[in-house]
Design a protein around this motif. Structure first.
Motif, PDB file in Angstrom:
ATOM      1  N   UNK A  39       4.663   0.989  -6.024  1.00  0.00           N
ATOM      2  CA  UNK A  39       3.377   0.292  -6.043  1.00  0.00           C
ATOM      3  C   UNK A  39       2.799   0.010  -4.655  1.00  0.00           C
ATOM      4  N   UNK A  40       3.613   0.119  -3.614  1.00  0.00           N
ATOM      5  CA  UNK A  40       3.124  -0.113  -2.260  1.00  0.00           C
ATOM      6  C   UNK A  40       2.576   1.151  -1.613  1.00  0.00           C
ATOM      7  N   UNK A  41       3.137   2.308  -1.991  1.00  0.00           N
ATOM      8  CA  UNK A  41       2.746   3.565  -1.346  1.00  0.00           C
ATOM      9  C   UNK A  41       2.132   4.568  -2.304  1.00  0.00           C
ATOM     10  N   UNK A  42       2.310   4.355  -3.604  1.00  0.00           N
ATOM     11  CA  UNK A  42       1.876   5.263  -4.678  1.00  0.00           C
ATOM     12  C   UNK A  42       2.642   6.581  -4.669  1.00  0.00           C
ATOM     13  N   UNK A 326       4.993 -13.084   3.525  1.00  0.00           N
ATOM     14  CA  UNK A 326       4.278 -11.907   3.053  1.00  0.00           C
ATOM     15  C   UNK A 326       4.414 -11.811   1.547  1.00  0.00           C
ATOM     16  N   UNK A 327       3.532 -11.030   0.947  1.00  0.00           N
ATOM     17  CA  UNK A 327       3.660 -10.681  -0.463  1.00  0.00           C
ATOM     18  C   UNK A 327       3.518  -9.176  -0.596  1.00  0.00           C
ATOM     19  N   UNK A 328       4.143  -8.637  -1.620  1.00  0.00           N
ATOM     20  CA  UNK A 328       4.007  -7.222  -1.900  1.00  0.00           C
ATOM     21  C   UNK A 328       2.818  -6.967  -2.811  1.00  0.00           C
ATOM     22  N   UNK A 329       2.690  -5.747  -3.280  1.00  0.00           N
ATOM     23  CA  UNK A 329       1.602  -5.410  -4.190  1.00  0.00           C
ATOM     24  C   UNK A 329       1.874  -5.947  -5.593  1.00  0.00           C
ATOM     25  N   UNK A 330       0.851  -5.928  -6.423  1.00  0.00           N
ATOM     26  CA  UNK A 330       1.072  -6.106  -7.859  1.00  0.00           C
ATOM     27  C   UNK A 330       1.938  -4.939  -8.315  1.00  0.00           C
ATOM     28  N   UNK A 331       2.842  -5.171  -9.243  1.00  0.00           N
ATOM     29  CA  UNK A 331       3.950  -4.253  -9.477  1.00  0.00           C
ATOM     30  C   UNK A 331       3.566  -2.929 -10.117  1.00  0.00           C
ATOM     31  N   UNK A 332       2.508  -2.884 -10.907  1.00  0.00           N
ATOM     32  CA  UNK A 332       2.168  -1.645 -11.599  1.00  0.00           C
ATOM     33  C   UNK A 332       0.668  -1.599 -11.864  1.00  0.00           C
ATOM     34  N   UNK A 333       0.176  -0.413 -12.150  1.00  0.00           N
ATOM     35  CA  UNK A 333      -1.266  -0.261 -12.274  1.00  0.00           C
ATOM     36  C   UNK A 333      -1.873  -1.036 -13.440  1.00  0.00           C
ATOM     37  N   UNK A 366      -1.990   1.414  -2.248  1.00  0.00           N
ATOM     38  CA  UNK A 366      -1.127   0.699  -3.174  1.00  0.00           C
ATOM     39  C   UNK A 366      -1.892  -0.366  -3.938  1.00  0.00           C
ATOM     40  N   UNK A 367      -1.150  -1.113  -4.769  1.00  0.00           N
ATOM     41  CA  UNK A 367      -1.757  -2.094  -5.675  1.00  0.00           C
ATOM     42  C   UNK A 367      -1.821  -3.483  -5.031  1.00  0.00           C
ATOM     43  N   UNK A 368      -2.319  -3.549  -3.819  1.00  0.00           N
ATOM     44  CA  UNK A 368      -2.352  -4.809  -3.084  1.00  0.00           C
ATOM     45  C   UNK A 368      -3.609  -5.616  -3.415  1.00  0.00           C
ATOM     46  N   UNK A 369      -3.435  -6.940  -3.465  1.00  0.00           N
ATOM     47  CA  UNK A 369      -4.542  -7.882  -3.586  1.00  0.00           C
ATOM     48  C   UNK A 369      -4.296  -9.029  -2.619  1.00  0.00           C
ATOM     49  N   UNK A 370      -5.364  -9.577  -2.072  1.00  0.00           N
ATOM     50  CA  UNK A 370      -5.226 -10.654  -1.098  1.00  0.00           C
ATOM     51  C   UNK A 370      -4.832 -11.961  -1.777  1.00  0.00           C
TER      52      UNK A 370
END
Length: 484
Positions: A39-42, A326-333, A366-370
């Motif tokens: 989810x971070x790099x696709x 830090x936070x990672x991306x949302x886990x899945x689309x 990736x599936x990132x949101x602020x």
């Protein structure tokens, strides 16, 4: 630290992934595979099997055979094997850490926390016991109760904490003498398959198995007449369908479902130290934890200063997984699209955004949101009434205790809640009025293998963790002996 035994030197291969059925690594009976993306790099992750009903039947049959012998294994021996497993898991922690980053998208710190929690619960659960309880012991009769294993469990694991949730389920099932089949989420199957693969070195064939699959796999397991108990972690909607399916064969079910936890901040808190803590919990794992603050109520006398301090924390959070905070991306689309839709609704309703943005960050793959905070939205807005399960939450004012208690309880969720105050009497008074399975004071989402985690309303059926959590995998039996 891990003990220096041959078991801890087991080295798992995190490049190839198989089902674990009857003590063997297996492909699907049809050879069909699927994959997820990081989810971070696709980037594409490795292939995993898509199980068939034949694979399910084989796993259930193996579990039924294994459960009979495993149930008769002394509790002390089961404890020993579970602790040896924990040592070997720790020895493979780096591989699990990297795979967790690839499949779930956590920040490195959050991934490390999940591994630490997993080890804590594996070893802590192994130390629990369910001794027989003597009800009466007289010259006329002896009456006692004991807990006996149900047989075969199915552990349906969610994608937000795939390692921790799977290990809690299998440790609770195995220590009580059951066999278990793990069914990982299609969005995060990899670590669960390796968890079961590692178990091949410690448990008899069929005791710990894992099946990867698509959306058909869960219903096949839940409806199977050879499964005696289902432990499910996931959404309320799916949990209701699981319970309905279990009713058809009268099998037990344990459901840990959604939450919309309130955090009530009183007027006497130290703003400088408390605001970052509340914000940290609310953004943990990008907001993808059932038991974290999803609604923050702050007393009006400190509202502006407290909100400003939370905004400062949000603005300090990085979207780089190797930084802190830090936070990672949302886990899945699918979840990413759900959260984006909620953010679009916030923008449409012209709610006040104190920190963050309703749009994905520019130039970020990736599936990132602020990290986003909404300032004092109406109580009937979606951001207040729904569980976002993403890095966005509302902060609202309160004045009277009776009012904030009523607003906090005005939900169908009832998993957790917290009260923040230096006045412990006030905190206790408020806490006892909240309709939630766990109410924390001056913290949130802290868990322990010896402390039960129940839920109210739509948030749970049954209990996880602690001795009460073990009982979910057992029948209670009364032995009544007439001596006269």
């Amino acid at each position: 630290m891990a003990s220096n035994t041959s078991e801890t030197k087991i080295k798992l291969d995190f490049e190839t992934f198989f089902n674990v059925i009857d003590g063997q690594l297996c492909s699907s009976s049809t050879g069909l595979t699927r994959f997820t993306v990081n989810p971070a790099t696709l980037e594409e992750n490795a292939s995993v099997p898509v199980s068939t009903i034949d694979d399910v039947n084989k796993a259930v049959q193996s579990a039924q055979n294994a459960a009979k012998t495993w149930a008769s294994t002394p509790w002390s021996e089961r404890q020993k094997k579970l602790k040896a497993y924990a040592d070997a898991f720790e020895a493979n922690a780096e591989g699990f850490l990297q795979m967790l980053l690839n499949e779930q998208g956590k920040s490195i710190r959050e991934a490390q926390i999940e591994l630490w929690l997993t080890l804590t619960f594996l070893r802590g659960t192994a130390d629990l016991s369910l001794p027989e309880e003597v009800i009466e012991d007289s010259d006329k009769r002896k009456v006692l109760t004991r807990h006996v294993p149900l047989g075969v469990a199915a552990g349906l694991v969610s994608w937000n904490y795939p390692i921790f949730i799977a290990c809690v389920k299998f440790a609770s099932a195995l220590i009580t003498g059951n066999a278990i089949i793990l069914k990982p989420s299609p969005h995060a199957p990899y670590c669960n398959l390796k968890i079961a693969e590692l178990g091949l070195h410690f448990f008899p064939p069929g005791v710990l198995q894992a099946l990867s699959g698509d959306d058909n796999l869960g219903p096949w397991l839940v409806e199977h007449s050879g499964i005696n108990v289902v432990s499910f972690t996931g959404s309320v909607g799916v949990g209701k369908r699981v319970m309905e399916s279990c009713s058809k064969t009268l099998k037990r079910c344990v459901l840990e479902l959604g939450g919309n936890d309130p955090a009530i901040v009183c007027s006497d808190v130290d703003i400088e130290s408390t605001a970052p803590k509340v914000a940290y919990f609310a953004f943990a794992n990008s907001g993808q934890i059932c038991t974290i603050p999803k609604r923050v109520y702050v007393h009006e006398s400190i509202y502006d200063k407290f909100l400003s301090a939370m905004v400062a924390y949000a603005n300090s959070v990085s979207l780089k997984q190797d930084e802190n905070p830090s936070i990672g991306p949302v886990s899945n689309q699918p979840q990413y699209e759900r959260v984006k839709e909620l953010l679009a609704d916030i923008e449409k309703d012209e709610l006040t955004i104190a920190a963050g943005n309703t749009k994905p960050p520019e130039g970020k793959q990736g599936f990132f949101l602020s990290p986003t905070i909404i300032d004092n939205p109406p109580d009937n807005s979606r951001i207040v009434t729904e569980e976002p399960f993403g890095p966005v939450f509302p902060v609202m004012r309160w004045t009277e205790e009776s009012d904030v208690v009523q607003r906090s309880n005005d939900t169908n969720f009832g998993l957790g809640a917290s009260v923040w105050s230096r006045d412990i009497a006030q905190a206790d008074r408020i806490a006892r009025q909240l309709q939630a399975g766990t109410v924390w004071v001056n913290t949130h989402a802290e868990v322990d293998p010896g402390i039960p985690c129940p839920g109210f309303k739509d948030s749970a059926i049954g209990v996880q963790y602690g001795v009460e959590g073990l009982k979910a995998y057992c029948n209670l039996q009364t032995l009544f002996t007439k001596l006269d």
